[in-house]
Design an enzyme around this catalytic site. Structure first.
Site, PDB file in Angstrom:
ATOM      1  N   GLY A  38       0.715  -1.195   0.063  1.00  0.00           N
ATOM      2  CA  GLY A  38       0.098  -0.117   0.016  1.00  0.00           C
ATOM      3  C   GLY A  38       0.729   1.081   0.066  1.00  0.00           C
ATOM      4  O   GLY A  38       0.174   2.325  -0.511  1.00  0.00           O
ATOM      5  N   ASP A  92       1.012   3.214   4.499  1.00  0.00           N
ATOM      6  CA  ASP A  92       0.120   3.898   3.692  1.00  0.00           C
ATOM      7  C   ASP A  92      -1.022   4.473   4.721  1.00  0.00           C
ATOM      8  O   ASP A  92      -1.253   5.715   4.735  1.00  0.00           O
ATOM      9  CB  ASP A  92      -0.700   3.311   2.746  1.00  0.00           C
ATOM     10  N   ASP A  95      -4.359   2.384  10.788  1.00  0.00           N
ATOM     11  CA  ASP A  95      -5.781   1.703  11.090  1.00  0.00           C
ATOM     12  C   ASP A  95      -5.831   1.653  12.659  1.00  0.00           C
ATOM     13  O   ASP A  95      -5.973   2.144  13.558  1.00  0.00           O
ATOM     14  CB  ASP A  95      -6.479   0.948  10.226  1.00  0.00           C
ATOM     15  N   THR A  96      -5.895   0.106  12.882  1.00  0.00           N
ATOM     16  CA  THR A  96      -6.043  -0.193  14.261  1.00  0.00           C
ATOM     17  C   THR A  96      -4.598   0.128  14.955  1.00  0.00           C
ATOM     18  O   THR A  96      -4.418   0.179  16.001  1.00  0.00           O
ATOM     19  CB  THR A  96      -6.286  -1.627  14.538  1.00  0.00           C
ATOM     20  N   GLY A  97      -3.567   0.278  14.003  1.00  0.00           N
ATOM     21  CA  GLY A  97      -2.036   0.595  14.343  1.00  0.00           C
ATOM     22  C   GLY A  97      -1.459  -1.092  14.606  1.00  0.00           C
ATOM     23  O   GLY A  97      -0.122  -0.739  15.070  1.00  0.00           O
ATOM     24  N   THR A  99      -0.460  -3.367  12.500  1.00  0.00           N
ATOM     25  CA  THR A  99       0.615  -3.686  11.488  1.00  0.00           C
ATOM     26  C   THR A  99       1.855  -3.120  12.020  1.00  0.00           C
ATOM     27  O   THR A  99       3.010  -3.447  12.080  1.00  0.00           O
ATOM     28  CB  THR A  99       0.196  -3.154  10.186  1.00  0.00           C
ATOM     29  N   LEU A 100       1.467  -1.477  12.177  1.00  0.00           N
ATOM     30  CA  LEU A 100       3.186  -0.820  12.533  1.00  0.00           C
ATOM     31  C   LEU A 100       3.703  -1.154  13.754  1.00  0.00           C
ATOM     32  O   LEU A 100       4.710  -1.460  13.935  1.00  0.00           O
ATOM     33  CB  LEU A 100       2.388   0.816  12.547  1.00  0.00           C
ATOM     34  N   ARG A 157      -5.260   0.664  -6.723  1.00  0.00           N
ATOM     35  CA  ARG A 157      -3.764   1.480  -6.361  1.00  0.00           C
ATOM     36  C   ARG A 157      -3.248   2.425  -7.058  1.00  0.00           C
ATOM     37  O   ARG A 157      -2.607   3.334  -6.561  1.00  0.00           O
ATOM     38  CB  ARG A 157      -2.764   0.153  -6.011  1.00  0.00           C
TER      39      ARG A 157
HETATM   40  P1  IMP Z   1      -3.786  -1.633  10.860  1.00  0.00           P
HETATM   41  O1  IMP Z   1      -2.859  -2.972  11.228  1.00  0.00           O
HETATM   42  O2  IMP Z   1      -5.107  -1.925  11.390  1.00  0.00           O
HETATM   43  O3  IMP Z   1      -3.334  -0.286  11.399  1.00  0.00           O
HETATM   44  O4  IMP Z   1      -3.940  -1.667   9.511  1.00  0.00           O
HETATM   45  C1  IMP Z   1      -3.065  -1.089   8.698  1.00  0.00           C
HETATM   46  C2  IMP Z   1      -2.968  -1.777   7.262  1.00  0.00           C
HETATM   47  O5  IMP Z   1      -4.213  -2.272   6.624  1.00  0.00           O
HETATM   48  C3  IMP Z   1      -2.496  -0.647   6.042  1.00  0.00           C
HETATM   49  O6  IMP Z   1      -1.306  -0.860   5.823  1.00  0.00           O
HETATM   50  C4  IMP Z   1      -3.381  -0.978   4.802  1.00  0.00           C
HETATM   51  O7  IMP Z   1      -2.916  -1.762   4.075  1.00  0.00           O
HETATM   52  C5  IMP Z   1      -4.719  -1.932   5.417  1.00  0.00           C
HETATM   53  N1  IMP Z   1      -5.685  -0.953   5.403  1.00  0.00           N
HETATM   54  C6  IMP Z   1      -6.352  -0.296   6.665  1.00  0.00           C
HETATM   55  N2  IMP Z   1      -7.546   0.433   6.380  1.00  0.00           N
HETATM   56  C7  IMP Z   1      -7.575   0.367   5.047  1.00  0.00           C
HETATM   57  C8  IMP Z   1      -8.371   1.120   4.031  1.00  0.00           C
HETATM   58  O8  IMP Z   1      -9.314   1.914   4.386  1.00  0.00           O
HETATM   59  N3  IMP Z   1      -8.130   0.632   2.642  1.00  0.00           N
HETATM   60  C9  IMP Z   1      -7.106   0.056   2.296  1.00  0.00           C
HETATM   61  N4  IMP Z   1      -6.320  -0.466   3.082  1.00  0.00           N
HETATM   62  C10 IMP Z   1      -6.491  -0.486   4.401  1.00  0.00           C
HETATM   63 MG    MG Z   2      -0.579  -2.231   4.273  1.00  0.00          MG
END
Ligand code: IMP
Ligand code: MG
Length: 175
Positions: A38, A92, A95-97, A99-100, A157
Site C-alpha cells: 500500500g 500508507d 488503522d488499528t495500528g 501492523t505498524l 492502487r
Molecule cells: P492496521 O494494522 O489496522 O493499522 O492496518 C493497517 C493496514 O491495513 C494498512 O497498511 C493497509 O494496508 C490496510 N488498511 C487499513 N485500512 C484500509 C483502508 O481503508 N483501505 C485500504 N487498506 C487499508
Molecule cells: Mg498495508
C-alpha cells in the site's frame, strides 16, 4: 466512488511531511523502509522530496482480504541491513495500528540506531495500540479508502487521489 483527498492535497501533505522529516533528521543518512504494498506510491513521492543520503528497503505484510482482516504476516527478506542506522518506517494508513506496532517490534530486533514512522493516513477513532506514528499526513474518518497505493482486493492502487468506495463499487466488479 467519492473523492476524499485530491491529488494536489496529497502532494502538499507529502511536501510538508518531508519538511518535518528533514527538520528532525537533518542531513544524517536515513534508511526508509516501506511496508508493502500500500505504501509504494507514498514512498515514491516522499523519498524524492528528501535530500539526505538515503537507502530504501521494503517489508511485506498483509492483513486484509477485501475488507476483511486476516492474520498478519511479516516478510523482511527484502530489507537492507539496518543495524546502527536511522530508520524511517513508511506505511500508507494507520488503522488499528497493529501492523505498524508489529513491524516496529520486528525491526527492533535488527538493532537500528533509531526508528521512527510516517503514515499518509490515520483513521480517526480506530486505534487499538498506544503507539502513534511520528509523522501523519491526514486524519480521515472511519471509512474504507482506496487509491494512491491503497487497494480493495488489489484494485485501485493506481488512482492518483484517495477515494471512499461506495456499495456499488464493492458489488459486482471482479476483473
Ligand atoms: P492496521 O494494522 O489496522 O493499522 O492496518 C493497517 C493496514 O491495513 C494498512 O497498511 C493497509 O494496508 C490496510 N488498511 C487499513 N485500512 C484500509 C483502508 O481503508 N483501505 C485500504 N487498506 C487499508
Ligand atoms: Mg498495508
Amino acid at each position: 466512488m467519492k473523492i476524499l483527498v485530491s491529488a494536489a492535497e496529497i502532494q502538499a501533505s507529502v511536501e510538508s511531511l518531508a519538511a518535518k522529516i528533514k527538520e528532525r533528521e537533518g542531513n544524517r543518512p536515513l534508511t526508509v523502509i516501506a511496508i508493502m504494498t500500500g505504501s509504494i506510491v507514498f514512498l515514491a513521492d516522499l523519498i524524492r522530496k528528501l535530500e539526505m543520503p538515503l537507502r530504501v528497503g521494503v517489508v511485506q505484510t498483509s492483513s486484509y482480504r477485501g475488507t476483511v482482516r486476516g492474520p498478519l504476516s511479516i516478510n523482511a527478506a527484502m530489507m537492507p541491513d539496518i543495524a546502527g542506522r536511522d530508520v524511517l518506517l513508511v506505511d500508507d494508513i494507520f488503522d488499528t495500528g497493529r501492523t505498524l506496532q508489529e513491524v516496529i517490534a520486528s525491526l527492533a530486533d535488527f538493532q537500528p540506531r533509531s526508528l521512527s514512522s510516517a503514515v499518509l493516513l490515520l483513521k480517526r477513532g480506530r486505534q487499538e495500540v498506544d503507539l502513534r506514528p511520528d509523522y501523519v499526513g491526514f486524519e480521515i474518518p472511519d471509512e474504507f479508502v482506496v487509491g494512491y497505493g491503497l487497494d480493495y482486493n488489489d484494485l485501485y492502487r493506481n488512482l492518483p487521489f484517495l477515494a471512499v468506495l461506495e456499495p456499488s463499487d464493492l458489488a459486482g466488479q471482479n476483473s
